[in-house]
Design a protein around this motif. Sequence first.
Motif, PDB file in Angstrom:
ATOM      1  N   ALA A 150       0.832  -1.199   0.000  1.00  0.00           N
ATOM      2  CA  ALA A 150       0.000   0.000   0.000  1.00  0.00           C
ATOM      3  C   ALA A 150       0.867   1.249   0.000  1.00  0.00           C
ATOM      4  O   ALA A 150       1.937   1.285   0.612  1.00  0.00           O
ATOM      5  N   SER A 151       0.395   2.281  -0.675  1.00  0.00           N
ATOM      6  CA  SER A 151       1.069   3.571  -0.681  1.00  0.00           C
ATOM      7  C   SER A 151       0.471   4.477   0.390  1.00  0.00           C
ATOM      8  O   SER A 151      -0.758   4.625   0.482  1.00  0.00           O
ATOM      9  N   SER A 152       1.354   5.077   1.188  1.00  0.00           N
ATOM     10  CA  SER A 152       0.922   6.032   2.212  1.00  0.00           C
ATOM     11  C   SER A 152       1.290   7.455   1.823  1.00  0.00           C
ATOM     12  O   SER A 152       1.421   8.328   2.681  1.00  0.00           O
ATOM     13  N   LEU A 153       1.455   7.682   0.525  1.00  0.00           N
ATOM     14  CA  LEU A 153       1.825   9.008   0.034  1.00  0.00           C
ATOM     15  C   LEU A 153       0.781  10.040   0.457  1.00  0.00           C
ATOM     16  O   LEU A 153      -0.418   9.844   0.291  1.00  0.00           O
ATOM     17  N   GLY A 154       1.259  11.139   1.034  1.00  0.00           N
ATOM     18  CA  GLY A 154       0.378  12.243   1.372  1.00  0.00           C
ATOM     19  C   GLY A 154      -0.366  12.115   2.683  1.00  0.00           C
ATOM     20  O   GLY A 154      -1.166  12.991   3.033  1.00  0.00           O
ATOM     21  N   ILE A 155      -0.137  11.023   3.436  1.00  0.00           N
ATOM     22  CA  ILE A 155      -0.796  10.872   4.732  1.00  0.00           C
ATOM     23  C   ILE A 155       0.259  10.762   5.830  1.00  0.00           C
ATOM     24  O   ILE A 155       1.456  10.619   5.566  1.00  0.00           O
ATOM     25  N   ALA A 156      -0.182  10.803   7.076  1.00  0.00           N
ATOM     26  CA  ALA A 156       0.742  10.893   8.215  1.00  0.00           C
ATOM     27  C   ALA A 156       1.219   9.541   8.736  1.00  0.00           C
ATOM     28  O   ALA A 156       2.024   9.495   9.669  1.00  0.00           O
ATOM     29  N   PHE A 157       0.768   8.461   8.137  1.00  0.00           N
ATOM     30  CA  PHE A 157       1.017   7.133   8.708  1.00  0.00           C
ATOM     31  C   PHE A 157       2.500   6.889   8.984  1.00  0.00           C
ATOM     32  O   PHE A 157       2.885   6.523  10.100  1.00  0.00           O
ATOM     33  N   ASN A 158       3.358   7.058   7.993  1.00  0.00           N
ATOM     34  CA  ASN A 158       4.788   6.787   8.191  1.00  0.00           C
ATOM     35  C   ASN A 158       5.395   7.680   9.264  1.00  0.00           C
ATOM     36  O   ASN A 158       6.251   7.240  10.041  1.00  0.00           O
ATOM     37  N   PHE A 159       4.968   8.926   9.312  1.00  0.00           N
ATOM     38  CA  PHE A 159       5.494   9.862  10.299  1.00  0.00           C
ATOM     39  C   PHE A 159       4.995   9.514  11.697  1.00  0.00           C
ATOM     40  O   PHE A 159       5.742   9.579  12.672  1.00  0.00           O
ATOM     41  N   ASP A 160       3.746   9.109  11.796  1.00  0.00           N
ATOM     42  CA  ASP A 160       3.178   8.739  13.097  1.00  0.00           C
ATOM     43  C   ASP A 160       3.859   7.507  13.679  1.00  0.00           C
ATOM     44  O   ASP A 160       3.946   7.359  14.904  1.00  0.00           O
TER      45      ASP A 160
ATOM     46  N   THR B   6      10.546  14.465   8.155  1.00  0.00           N
ATOM     47  CA  THR B   6      10.454  15.595   7.247  1.00  0.00           C
ATOM     48  C   THR B   6      11.826  16.236   7.064  1.00  0.00           C
ATOM     49  O   THR B   6      12.753  16.001   7.852  1.00  0.00           O
ATOM     50  N   GLU B   7      11.943  17.069   6.040  1.00  0.00           N
ATOM     51  CA  GLU B   7      13.200  17.784   5.828  1.00  0.00           C
ATOM     52  C   GLU B   7      13.503  18.692   7.015  1.00  0.00           C
ATOM     53  O   GLU B   7      14.664  18.840   7.411  1.00  0.00           O
ATOM     54  N   GLU B   8      12.469  19.307   7.595  1.00  0.00           N
ATOM     55  CA  GLU B   8      12.677  20.173   8.755  1.00  0.00           C
ATOM     56  C   GLU B   8      13.187  19.364   9.947  1.00  0.00           C
ATOM     57  O   GLU B   8      14.134  19.774  10.635  1.00  0.00           O
ATOM     58  N   GLN B   9      12.588  18.213  10.209  1.00  0.00           N
ATOM     59  CA  GLN B   9      13.071  17.351  11.294  1.00  0.00           C
ATOM     60  C   GLN B   9      14.505  16.915  11.048  1.00  0.00           C
ATOM     61  O   GLN B   9      15.310  16.851  11.969  1.00  0.00           O
ATOM     62  N   GLN B  10      14.815  16.646   9.799  1.00  0.00           N
ATOM     63  CA  GLN B  10      16.161  16.215   9.448  1.00  0.00           C
ATOM     64  C   GLN B  10      17.179  17.319   9.714  1.00  0.00           C
ATOM     65  O   GLN B  10      18.258  17.073  10.261  1.00  0.00           O
ATOM     66  N   ARG B  11      16.821  18.549   9.334  1.00  0.00           N
ATOM     67  CA  ARG B  11      17.734  19.676   9.566  1.00  0.00           C
ATOM     68  C   ARG B  11      17.950  19.930  11.046  1.00  0.00           C
ATOM     69  O   ARG B  11      19.061  20.207  11.498  1.00  0.00           O
ATOM     70  N   GLU B  12      16.865  19.843  11.822  1.00  0.00           N
ATOM     71  CA  GLU B  12      16.930  20.208  13.235  1.00  0.00           C
ATOM     72  C   GLU B  12      17.298  19.041  14.147  1.00  0.00           C
ATOM     73  O   GLU B  12      17.598  19.252  15.330  1.00  0.00           O
ATOM     74  N   GLY B  13      17.279  17.822  13.626  1.00  0.00           N
ATOM     75  CA  GLY B  13      17.590  16.665  14.452  1.00  0.00           C
ATOM     76  C   GLY B  13      16.541  16.389  15.509  1.00  0.00           C
ATOM     77  O   GLY B  13      16.844  15.945  16.617  1.00  0.00           O
ATOM     78  N   THR B  14      15.266  16.630  15.157  1.00  0.00           N
ATOM     79  CA  THR B  14      14.186  16.499  16.134  1.00  0.00           C
ATOM     80  C   THR B  14      13.377  15.225  15.954  1.00  0.00           C
ATOM     81  O   THR B  14      12.369  15.035  16.614  1.00  0.00           O
ATOM     82  N   PHE B  15      13.810  14.340  15.070  1.00  0.00           N
ATOM     83  CA  PHE B  15      13.026  13.142  14.809  1.00  0.00           C
ATOM     84  C   PHE B  15      13.313  12.049  15.847  1.00  0.00           C
ATOM     85  O   PHE B  15      14.293  12.100  16.590  1.00  0.00           O
ATOM     86  N   GLU B  16      12.430  11.060  15.878  1.00  0.00           N
ATOM     87  CA  GLU B  16      12.618   9.900  16.751  1.00  0.00           C
ATOM     88  C   GLU B  16      12.658   8.650  15.888  1.00  0.00           C
ATOM     89  O   GLU B  16      11.860   8.485  14.977  1.00  0.00           O
TER      90      GLU B  16
ATOM     91  N   ARG C  68      15.815   9.842  20.228  1.00  0.00           N
ATOM     92  CA  ARG C  68      15.858  11.023  19.403  1.00  0.00           C
ATOM     93  C   ARG C  68      16.992  10.950  18.401  1.00  0.00           C
ATOM     94  O   ARG C  68      18.022  10.317  18.648  1.00  0.00           O
ATOM     95  N   GLY C  69      16.812  11.610  17.248  1.00  0.00           N
ATOM     96  CA  GLY C  69      17.834  11.624  16.219  1.00  0.00           C
ATOM     97  C   GLY C  69      19.063  12.401  16.633  1.00  0.00           C
ATOM     98  O   GLY C  69      19.000  13.300  17.478  1.00  0.00           O
ATOM     99  N   THR C  70      20.195  12.042  16.060  1.00  0.00           N
ATOM    100  CA  THR C  70      21.458  12.711  16.338  1.00  0.00           C
ATOM    101  C   THR C  70      22.075  13.187  15.030  1.00  0.00           C
ATOM    102  O   THR C  70      21.691  12.753  13.948  1.00  0.00           O
ATOM    103  N   ALA C  71      23.046  14.065  15.136  1.00  0.00           N
ATOM    104  CA  ALA C  71      23.692  14.590  13.939  1.00  0.00           C
ATOM    105  C   ALA C  71      24.341  13.481  13.122  1.00  0.00           C
ATOM    106  O   ALA C  71      24.277  13.476  11.894  1.00  0.00           O
ATOM    107  N   SER C  72      24.949  12.504  13.794  1.00  0.00           N
ATOM    108  CA  SER C  72      25.605  11.420  13.060  1.00  0.00           C
ATOM    109  C   SER C  72      24.590  10.577  12.317  1.00  0.00           C
ATOM    110  O   SER C  72      24.836  10.122  11.199  1.00  0.00           O
TER     111      SER C  72
END
Length: 263
Positions: free
Chosen positions: A134-144, A150-160, A165-169
């Motif tokens: 199944a494609s989850s394009l355009g919905i929040a499933f993968n993020f949830d 997201t690119e913003e989470q990637q830049r800021e290192g705020t993802f889990e 939590r994500g780290t710079a490495s």
Amino acid sequence: MTDHKTGTREEWLAARLELLKAEKELTRRSDELARQRQELPWVRIDKEYRFETDEGSASLADLFRGRTQLIVYHFMFGPDYTAGCPSCSAIADGFDRSVVHLANHDVTLSAVSRAPLAKLQAYKRRMGWTFPWASSLGIAFNFDFNVSITEEQQREGTFEYNYRRGTASQLRGGDEPEIPSRATPEGAAKGAAMTGTDVATYARERPGMSAFVLEEGVVYHTYSTFARGLDGLWGGYQWLDRATKGRNETGYWWHRHDEYNKG
């Protein structure tokens, strides 16, 4: 002459019997862990998700296909990928033929990815797979479920990911450092090249699996695992762990099954 320790059949048998004790203990421990997984509290899913499937638009409950249990493999195939992740593809090679057996034991196994459905269908045909995807394009499933960022989470290192939590490495490499084959400097770069992306784009997708149950019309999330938690689901690794030289990994060694003999 080999540098490895050698011995007589009797010496081998004595050592093997000692190892057998440890293997049996590991099996018993694995059984206990399975029981503990099944005792985790269920979390009700109230959010509405709409996936694109071969049969059309589908809810999360629809993905169960009339069964009460659903296993989702979070397959790394982002919208900008030109092909699926090679390691996810190797795992899928292993579970593809298990789908029919699981289906006859009240379990649907389905892959879910953010790539458009047409890309998934084309790649599935190339690989010769039969499992639902199944494609989850355009919905929040993968993020949830913490397998896309997201690119913003990637830049800021705020993802889990993998319950931390994500780290710079991690952002630079895109992989868990405890996976030897992907911890080498070229690991993420090679994975990115094989999916037709750059490292940053490649690293916005992560592998994992999640389990759900459907009871009285309500879907509950029951379990998820990521990174090396998927080792036991990667059939090739289980065989290598029993081969003479083990995994013997020095880098990102695997390819898609139709690429090994290409010059």
